[in-house]
Design a protein around this motif. Structure first.
Motif, PDB file in Angstrom:
ATOM      1  N   GLN A  63     -10.037 121.206 -86.175  1.00 47.64           N
ATOM      2  CA  GLN A  63     -11.011 120.902 -87.210  1.00 47.64           C
ATOM      3  C   GLN A  63     -10.500 119.723 -88.035  1.00 47.64           C
ATOM      4  OE1 GLN A  63     -11.885 123.501 -90.826  1.00 47.64           O
ATOM      5  NE2 GLN A  63     -13.287 124.326 -89.269  1.00 47.64           N
ATOM      6  N   VAL A  64     -11.345 118.704 -88.193  1.00 52.58           N
ATOM      7  CA  VAL A  64     -10.913 117.497 -88.893  1.00 52.58           C
ATOM      8  C   VAL A  64     -11.813 117.262 -90.092  1.00 52.58           C
ATOM      9  CG1 VAL A  64      -9.942 116.380 -86.852  1.00 52.58           C
ATOM     10  CG2 VAL A  64     -12.344 116.068 -87.383  1.00 52.58           C
ATOM     11  N   PRO A  65     -11.245 116.882 -91.260  1.00 52.45           N
ATOM     12  CA  PRO A  65     -12.069 116.562 -92.428  1.00 52.45           C
ATOM     13  C   PRO A  65     -12.678 115.182 -92.276  1.00 52.45           C
ATOM     14  CG  PRO A  65      -9.755 116.306 -92.975  1.00 52.45           C
ATOM     15  CD  PRO A  65      -9.799 116.844 -91.564  1.00 52.45           C
ATOM     16  N   LEU A  66     -13.894 115.019 -92.824  1.00 52.61           N
ATOM     17  CA  LEU A  66     -14.589 113.737 -92.703  1.00 52.61           C
ATOM     18  C   LEU A  66     -14.810 113.150 -94.097  1.00 52.61           C
ATOM     19  CD1 LEU A  66     -17.089 114.822 -89.903  1.00 52.61           C
ATOM     20  CD2 LEU A  66     -14.938 113.554 -89.659  1.00 52.61           C
ATOM     21  N   CYS A  67     -16.011 113.131 -94.603  1.00 50.00           N
ATOM     22  CA  CYS A  67     -16.287 112.564 -95.923  1.00 50.00           C
ATOM     23  C   CYS A  67     -17.420 113.362 -96.564  1.00 50.00           C
ATOM     24  CB  CYS A  67     -16.645 111.098 -95.820  1.00 50.00           C
ATOM     25  SG  CYS A  67     -18.120 110.752 -94.864  1.00 50.00           S
ATOM     26  N   ARG A  68     -17.833 112.981 -97.785  1.00 47.71           N
ATOM     27  CA  ARG A  68     -18.840 113.723 -98.518  1.00 47.71           C
ATOM     28  C   ARG A  68     -20.254 113.364 -98.088  1.00 47.71           C
ATOM     29  NH1 ARG A  68     -16.601 113.806-104.786  1.00 47.71           N
ATOM     30  NH2 ARG A  68     -14.589 114.830-104.295  1.00 47.71           N
ATOM     31  N   ASP A  69     -20.454 112.158 -97.576  1.00 43.37           N
ATOM     32  CA  ASP A  69     -21.783 111.742 -97.129  1.00 43.37           C
ATOM     33  C   ASP A  69     -21.991 112.232 -95.700  1.00 43.37           C
ATOM     34  OD1 ASP A  69     -24.213 109.899 -97.681  1.00 43.37           O
ATOM     35  OD2 ASP A  69     -23.498 109.253 -95.695  1.00 43.37           O
ATOM     36  N   LYS A  70     -23.122 112.914 -95.501  1.00 46.82           N
ATOM     37  CA  LYS A  70     -23.352 113.511 -94.199  1.00 46.82           C
ATOM     38  C   LYS A  70     -23.538 112.468 -93.111  1.00 46.82           C
ATOM     39  CE  LYS A  70     -26.221 116.910 -91.787  1.00 46.82           C
ATOM     40  NZ  LYS A  70     -27.368 117.864 -91.905  1.00 46.82           N
ATOM     41  N   ALA A  71     -24.311 111.413 -93.381  1.00 42.69           N
ATOM     42  CA  ALA A  71     -24.537 110.380 -92.365  1.00 42.69           C
ATOM     43  C   ALA A  71     -23.232 109.682 -92.009  1.00 42.69           C
ATOM     44  CB  ALA A  71     -25.561 109.370 -92.872  1.00 42.69           C
ATOM     45  N   ALA A  72     -22.443 109.372 -93.017  1.00 41.07           N
ATOM     46  CA  ALA A  72     -21.162 108.735 -92.752  1.00 41.07           C
ATOM     47  C   ALA A  72     -20.221 109.671 -92.010  1.00 41.07           C
ATOM     48  CB  ALA A  72     -20.520 108.283 -94.069  1.00 41.07           C
ATOM     49  N   ALA A  73     -20.277 110.982 -92.340  1.00 42.43           N
ATOM     50  CA  ALA A  73     -19.435 111.959 -91.647  1.00 42.43           C
ATOM     51  C   ALA A  73     -19.814 112.053 -90.180  1.00 42.43           C
ATOM     52  CB  ALA A  73     -19.547 113.315 -92.326  1.00 42.43           C
ATOM     53  N   GLN A  74     -21.101 111.984 -89.887  1.00 43.39           N
ATOM     54  CA  GLN A  74     -21.533 112.016 -88.494  1.00 43.39           C
ATOM     55  C   GLN A  74     -21.033 110.784 -87.723  1.00 43.39           C
ATOM     56  OE1 GLN A  74     -25.769 112.421 -88.961  1.00 43.39           O
ATOM     57  NE2 GLN A  74     -25.702 114.681 -88.917  1.00 43.39           N
ATOM     58  N   VAL A  75     -21.043 109.617 -88.370  1.00 42.01           N
ATOM     59  CA  VAL A  75     -20.525 108.402 -87.717  1.00 42.01           C
ATOM     60  C   VAL A  75     -19.037 108.522 -87.467  1.00 42.01           C
ATOM     61  CG1 VAL A  75     -20.171 105.916 -87.996  1.00 42.01           C
ATOM     62  CG2 VAL A  75     -22.352 106.950 -88.671  1.00 42.01           C
ATOM     63  N   MET A  76     -18.309 109.054 -88.451  1.00 40.82           N
ATOM     64  CA  MET A  76     -16.864 109.215 -88.285  1.00 40.82           C
ATOM     65  C   MET A  76     -16.542 110.186 -87.165  1.00 40.82           C
ATOM     66  SD  MET A  76     -15.653 109.333 -92.271  1.00 40.82           S
ATOM     67  CE  MET A  76     -13.969 109.717 -91.796  1.00 40.82           C
ATOM     68  N   LEU A  77     -17.274 111.261 -87.099  1.00 38.58           N
ATOM     69  CA  LEU A  77     -17.039 112.237 -86.041  1.00 38.58           C
ATOM     70  C   LEU A  77     -17.355 111.637 -84.674  1.00 38.58           C
ATOM     71  CD1 LEU A  77     -16.235 115.091 -85.255  1.00 38.58           C
ATOM     72  CD2 LEU A  77     -18.627 115.807 -85.602  1.00 38.58           C
ATOM     73  N   GLY A  78     -18.411 110.842 -84.611  1.00 39.15           N
ATOM     74  CA  GLY A  78     -18.727 110.187 -83.337  1.00 39.15           C
ATOM     75  C   GLY A  78     -17.630 109.227 -82.892  1.00 39.15           C
ATOM     76  N   ASP A  79     -17.049 108.494 -83.859  1.00 40.11           N
ATOM     77  CA  ASP A  79     -15.939 107.592 -83.513  1.00 40.11           C
ATOM     78  C   ASP A  79     -14.737 108.362 -82.993  1.00 40.11           C
ATOM     79  OD1 ASP A  79     -17.497 105.485 -84.302  1.00 40.11           O
ATOM     80  OD2 ASP A  79     -16.630 105.346 -86.324  1.00 40.11           O
ATOM     81  N   LEU A  80     -14.458 109.510 -83.618  1.00 38.13           N
ATOM     82  CA  LEU A  80     -13.329 110.320 -83.154  1.00 38.13           C
ATOM     83  C   LEU A  80     -13.557 110.839 -81.742  1.00 38.13           C
ATOM     84  CD1 LEU A  80     -12.492 112.370 -86.394  1.00 38.13           C
ATOM     85  CD2 LEU A  80     -11.189 110.472 -85.389  1.00 38.13           C
ATOM     86  N   LEU A  81     -14.779 111.260 -81.462  1.00 35.08           N
ATOM     87  CA  LEU A  81     -15.083 111.758 -80.119  1.00 35.08           C
ATOM     88  C   LEU A  81     -14.978 110.646 -79.077  1.00 35.08           C
ATOM     89  CD1 LEU A  81     -18.104 114.131 -80.938  1.00 35.08           C
ATOM     90  CD2 LEU A  81     -15.730 114.763 -80.477  1.00 35.08           C
ATOM     91  N   ARG A  82     -15.452 109.433 -79.427  1.00 31.27           N
ATOM     92  CA  ARG A  82     -15.330 108.313 -78.486  1.00 31.27           C
ATOM     93  C   ARG A  82     -13.856 107.953 -78.252  1.00 31.27           C
ATOM     94  NH1 ARG A  82     -20.072 106.640 -81.051  1.00 31.27           N
ATOM     95  NH2 ARG A  82     -18.884 105.481 -82.640  1.00 31.27           N
ATOM     96  N   LYS A  83     -13.073 108.045 -79.303  1.00 36.69           N
ATOM     97  CA  LYS A  83     -11.649 107.748 -79.156  1.00 36.69           C
ATOM     98  C   LYS A  83     -10.981 108.724 -78.202  1.00 36.69           C
ATOM     99  CE  LYS A  83      -7.398 107.234 -81.812  1.00 36.69           C
ATOM    100  NZ  LYS A  83      -6.770 107.309 -83.155  1.00 36.69           N
ATOM    101  N   VAL A  84     -11.364 110.005 -78.313  1.00 39.41           N
ATOM    102  CA  VAL A  84     -10.809 111.008 -77.404  1.00 39.41           C
ATOM    103  C   VAL A  84     -11.225 110.708 -75.967  1.00 39.41           C
ATOM    104  CG1 VAL A  84     -10.860 113.446 -76.780  1.00 39.41           C
ATOM    105  CG2 VAL A  84     -10.653 112.772 -79.185  1.00 39.41           C
ATOM    106  N   GLU A  85     -12.471 110.314 -75.784  1.00 43.68           N
ATOM    107  CA  GLU A  85     -12.935 109.986 -74.438  1.00 43.68           C
ATOM    108  C   GLU A  85     -12.182 108.781 -73.880  1.00 43.68           C
ATOM    109  OE1 GLU A  85     -17.079 109.394 -74.860  1.00 43.68           O
ATOM    110  OE2 GLU A  85     -17.574 111.540 -75.076  1.00 43.68           O
TER     111      GLU A  85
END
Length: 518
Positions: A35-57
């Motif tokens: 589980q990773v912390p993101l940010c307070r803004d939901k849209a920005a948190a979704q972008v950050m999570l997507g970047d993390l998933l792409r990095k893992v791929e």
């Protein structure tokens, strides 16, 4: 769209609440779910999570940016690793500290903490400020161009190492260049003349003890340096076992740990230096493991300055050049150059990697030497002789009158036969002239008054063809230097041979030649 969520917790009153930050689940390349912390803004948190998933791929596919972690590492940590690298390379502690200090000064001067802060423009501005003199301190002149060049080389070497070590993709300061140090020389060295060397050695031999070295010991030190070109640190490292006084030739060896280029250097020694070392070794009963100059300090410039003053030799000449201890190495190279030694040999003896360094910086010449070189030039041509040579020209091709030119034997294709076996010679002069004309010779069409009898070879006129050729009056020269090589038959070749003999006889008996070339 990546799924994000907020974690729930209980406050002090036991009520359930949600976190202000959004979180997401990520499974890393090794398969562990975290589980990773993101940010307070939901849209920005979704972008950050997507970047993390792409990095893992990308990591799973082998497409990993290996520079990302290093770019986040402070430059001080990179510099510490660079110092360790230089130390492991066998570099001296003094040099490692010198390079590290220069890099640290640049990083502090431009305020660079990370690689992204390294900009060539900021480095140039910092060095330009360091070159300005200090208005508050008159003795502080600022950095010279040569010192600034050392700073540039230090920061470029540091960044180049990071590129080779895979820490950054490209050097951010690779466009930085050096300037000509000759435009701002602060400590220009000079060489000592033979007269100054003689005074220096005599003064040191009779001088008192200075900086733990006796006068004769200092004289031996100067003699060794002038005859071998060793640097101060190299002389300080010498042991008696490094000197071979019985070899052919005698040599002195600088071990790789103390050589500037980190290689074993073997340098031949002249007979005069060998005699001085042998006498010193016998007098002091030297041991092989003992240093030749055990009391030699790092203040070698003070030693030489003291003995120069005692000898009456100026430490600084009229041109602002200094004679410090390293000037003895300049003297070594200059004496080799003056002796006419091949420049490549001088470079090898000086142990330089570039011959331009040997010839431009170390090979000094005196004004007297330059005057002697100028006096070796040939004199300018005499104007009267030039006018006479111009008057002798023909006026057609600007070529002067030269002696007659005859066909070279290599230009004539001849089938040699004995004159006694020559039965097919024609008796008719017309055929002879025709054959000569076909072969390329220019002859006069005037016929002789009488046809000689070629059958009488032993009569009153043993060589009738001589009279045949010499009685003619050629209106033009018979041969030309611009004509192609002659191809004569055997009968024509015999006539040309007779013509050569006739011309030689006439030139001996007359004051003018029988014919001239074109």
């Amino acid at each position: 769209m990546a799924d994000v969520f907020k974690k729930t917790y209980r406050d002090r009153q036991g009520r359930k609440r949600k976190t202000s930050k959004w979180y997401g689940w990520v499974r890393d390349a090794d398969g562990f779910r975290k589980q990773v912390p993101l940010c307070r803004d939901k849209a920005a948190a979704q972008v950050m999570l997507g970047d993390l998933l792409r990095k893992v791929e990308h990591e799973q596919a082998g497409m990993v940016d290996r520079h990302e972690e290093h770019l986040k590492t402070p430059l001080r940590q990179h510099l510490a690793d660079y110092k360790l690298y230089l130390t492991n390379q066998g570099t001296t502690v003094e040099y490692v500290q010198l390079v590290a200090t220069r890099v640290e000064n640049i990083l502090d001067g431009i305020g660079a903490r990370y690689v992204r802060d390294l900009q060539p423009g900021l480095v140039q501005t910092y060095l330009a400020e360091r070159r300005k003199p200090d208005l508050e301190d008159e003795d502080e002149e600022g950095l010279s161009i040569g010192t600034c060049n050392h700073y540039v080389r230090a920061i470029k070497a540091f960044c180049t190492w990071m590129v080779k070590d895979g820490r950054i993709p490209v050097s951010p300061v690779q466009i930085l260049g050096t300037k000509n140090p000759q435009a701002d020389l602060r400590h220009d060295r000079r060489h000592l003349t033979d007269e100054e060397l003689a005074k220096l050695l005599a003064a040191a031999e009779k001088g008192p003890k200075k900086l733990c070295l006796t006068g004769p010991e200092r004289a031996l030190l100067y003699r060794l340096t002038v005859y071998t070109g060793l640097r101060a640190n190299e002389v300080r490292s010498l042991r008696w076992q490094d000197v071979d006084l019985t070899g052919d030739p005698p040599t002195v060896t600088v071990r790789a740990a103390y050589s500037k280029r980190r290689r074993l250097d073997v340098i031949p020694m002249p007979a005069e230096l060998v005699r001085a070392l042998r006498a010193w070794c016998r007098e002091h009963e030297a041991v092989a493991e003992e240093a030749i100059f055990p009391n030699l300090t790092e203040k070698t410039a003070d030693l030489l300055k003291f003995d120069l003053a005692a000898a009456g030799v100026a430490y600084e000449d009229a041109y602002g050049r200094y004679a410090d201890f390293h000037s003895l190495r300049h003297t070594f190279v200059s004496r080799l150059n003056k002796a006419g030694v091949n420049p490549k040999v001088v470079q090898d003896l000086a142990r330089h990697s570039d011959i331009r360094l040997t010839m431009n910086r170390y090979a000094h010449t005196l004004l007297e030497d330059q005057a002697q070189a100028i006096n070796r030039l040939d004199g300018l041509p005499d104007p009267k002789e030039t006018e006479i040579k111009a008057a002798l020209r023909t006026g057609t091709d600007d070529a002067g009158v030269s002696s007659p030119q005859l066909p070279h034997p290599g230009d004539v294709s001849v089938r040699w036969e004995s004159l006694q076996d020559k039965k097919e010679v024609r008796d008719e002069p017309e055929e002879v002239y025709r054959e000569m004309a076909d072969s390329g010779l220019k002859v006069s069409p005037i016929r002789p008054q009488s046809t000689p009898d070629f059958s009488k070879r032993r009569g009153g006129d043993s060589n009738p063809r001589i009279s045949l050729l010499t009685d003619q009056r050629f209106s033009k020269p018979s041969l030309s230097a611009t004509q192609p090589p002659l191809r004569l038959s055997s009968s024509c070749c015999e006539i040309v041979a007779y013509e050569i003999i006739a011309v030689s006889v006439l030139r001996i008996g007359r004051s003018t030649p029988a014919f001239y070339p074109l």
